[in-house]
Design a protein around this motif. Structure first.
Motif, short mmCIF file in Angstrom:
data_model
loop_
_atom_site.label_atom_id
_atom_site.label_comp_id
_atom_site.label_asym_id
_atom_site.label_seq_id
_atom_site.Cartn_x
_atom_site.Cartn_y
_atom_site.Cartn_z
N VAL A 225 0.87 -1.18 0.00
CA VAL A 225 0.00 0.00 0.00
C VAL A 225 0.91 1.23 0.00
CG1 VAL A 225 -1.81 1.26 1.20
CG2 VAL A 225 -1.81 -1.24 1.25
N LYS B 151 -6.01 1.08 7.40
CA LYS B 151 -7.09 0.09 7.37
C LYS B 151 -6.93 -0.86 6.19
CE LYS B 151 -10.62 2.74 9.83
NZ LYS B 151 -11.99 3.32 9.78
N HIS B 152 -6.49 -0.32 5.06
CA HIS B 152 -6.27 -1.16 3.89
C HIS B 152 -5.16 -2.18 4.15
CE1 HIS B 152 -5.44 -1.38 -0.74
NE2 HIS B 152 -5.95 -2.49 -0.25
N GLN C 265 -6.47 -4.86 6.41
CA GLN C 265 -7.33 -5.79 5.69
C GLN C 265 -6.50 -6.79 4.87
OE1 GLN C 265 -10.15 -3.85 3.14
NE2 GLN C 265 -11.46 -5.65 2.95
N ASP D 250 -5.20 4.21 4.52
CA ASP D 250 -4.13 3.28 4.13
C ASP D 250 -3.90 2.25 5.23
OD1 ASP D 250 -3.73 4.53 1.72
OD2 ASP D 250 -2.08 5.80 2.45
#
Length: 448
Positions: free
Chosen positions: A154, A365-366, A369, A363
């Motif tokens: 990311v 949280k991404h 995940q 970002d």
């Protein structure tokens, strides 16, 4: 001396893989080696093996039999080896045994160099190969290819658009920023953009000296099918070279100035190539730059000439210098501000500076995940929101790209310890934070 012939074998395997592999020389002159050097290698080989067929000798030395045959004939005439059997179809099938006179001469050769194995490639041929390789390799680095290569990370558009042109130009770069934001993995991912293969010599010959170049730790060998039976004698690949992926060499705090120079062993009598020569054709990552056992200024002073001229100068223990192409991308990864490491004059020579900023909440949280998916754990955004609201904001903890991975691993370890299911809960994340982040405050004592 005849210039070594290169075979330009380009294949379209869906990713424009290009292979450039030297053809096997069919004469001693074409090999670039002297008769004396081949005799030395031959006698030392027979000294350790005792008895070998002509074909076995050629295979052990990485040469075709016509290249080795003059050396065999020479030591036969001197009664340093003898034929002890084999089919009557010629020299390749005969079996050769070293004599006492041959052992005595082999021992003399061992006193100056104990190198035994595949014959080296002359420096002139290696330089010619790298120049041909430089021209043959595709260099188009597009935005789409960069995003594909870094799709597992990311990263902001700004970072990707700085990394991409640096790779395309094959220039050195500083990758810097706070710790834990992926500087090292960015440097490692650069290899995903390096197309094609590379032929790496087992060893080099420089003015009669042998330098071992192939490194089993840093060179990833590409297994290939044995097609020797389907190839004509003049189309076989040169066995002195190893088919490899383009290398990724990583060094950290253990790096010293001596690592950038030839390493000579008085015991063995031959050299080991420095790390930048091992990384030729690929990427050299200097991780934790500024924390080495020598100063950053000294390291950059040593690297100024090769970084600018693309030519490195190495010195034999006799004091003789020689040039070696510097065909690699150098990545300096550090969490120290570049201005604190070196002055403006040095920074100017490192053309690209890539700052790895901390992730935004989106970002973060991404990343969380993606880490959950990689570990087969259900992602629960509510748990992440509670983590941010109850731990990060009150304690003013800066977001770092490595935190999701580390906290998830500690939470799952805690779950396994307690015998609970593999899922993330607020209690598990609280336990993970308690053991992950440093908190030196003590609760007020309670007196009875």
């Amino acid at each position: 001396m005849t210039t070594h012939v290169l075979a330009d074998d380009a294949r379209d395997t869906g990713n424009r893989t290009a292979t450039l592999h030297p053809r096997a020389p069919m004469t001693l002159d074409a090999s670039g080696l002297t008769l004396d050097l081949v005799i030395q290698l031959l006698l030392k080989l027979l000294h350790y093996s005792g008895e070998l067929s002509g074909i076995e000798i050629a295979q052990r030395l990485g040469l075709e039999f016509p290249v080795v045959e003059p050396a065999i004939d020479f030591i036969k005439r001197l009664h340093q080896c003898e034929i002890v059997g084999g089919a009557g179809i010629g020299g390749p099938s005969y079996r050769y045994r070293i004599t006492d006179a041959g052992r005595q001469r082999a021992m003399l050769f061992m006193e100056s160099s104990q190198y035994v194995g595949v014959a080296p490639v002359p420096l002139k041929q290696y330089v010619a190969y790298l120049e041909a390789y430089r021209k043959a390799m595709p260099r188009a680095i597009t935005r789409n290819r960069v995003r594909e290569a870094f799709s597992h990370l990311v990263l902001s558009e700004r970072v990707l658009d700085q990394v991409g042109p640096a790779i395309g130009a094959a220039h050195s770069m500083f990758v810097y920023g706070p710790p834990g934001n992926g500087k090292t993995v960015i440097a490692q991912a650069i290899r995903n953009l390096l197309e094609g293969e590379l032929a790496v010599p087992h060893a080099l010959e420089v003015e009669g000296n042998i330098i071992r170049l192939f490194d089993a730790v840093n060179h990833e060998v590409i297994a290939s099918e044995d097609t020797s039976g389907n190839l004509s004698l003049f189309d076989r690949p040169d066995s002195r070279w190893v088919r490899c992926r383009r290398p990724l060499v990583m060094v950290g705090g253990e790096l010293t100035l001596e690592s950038l120079e030839l390493s000579y062993s008085k015991t063995s009598g031959f050299y080991q190539a420095p790390i930048q020569a091992v990384a030729n054709g690929g990427v050299l990552v200097i991780d934790d730059f500024g924390r080495q056992r020598c100063s950053a200024r000294d390291l950059l002073t040593r690297g100024i000439v090769p970084l600018e001229s693309r030519v490195d100068f190495l010195t034999l223990n006799t004091g003789q210098k020689f040039e070696l192409p510097f065909l690699l991308l150098v990545v300096f990864a550090t969490n120290i501000r570049p201005q604190e490491l070196v002055d403006e004059a040095f920074l100017r020579r490192i053309h690209y500076k890539v700052f790895c900023e901390s992730p935004t909440i989106a970002d973060f949280k991404h990343i969380f995940q993606m880490c959950c998916a990689a570990r087969g754990v259900t992602y629960d955004e509510r748990v992440v929101d509670n983590l941010l609201n109850h731990h990060y904001r009150p304690r003013k903890i800066a977001l770092r790209g490595c935190h999701p991975r580390d906290l998830i691993e500690q939470a799952l370890a805690q779950a396994a310890y307690l015998g609970e299911d593999r899922r993330l809960t607020d209690d598990l994340m609280e336990a993970a934070c308690a053991s992950y982040f440093v908190d030196d405050t003590e609760p007020a004592p309670v007196y009875a």
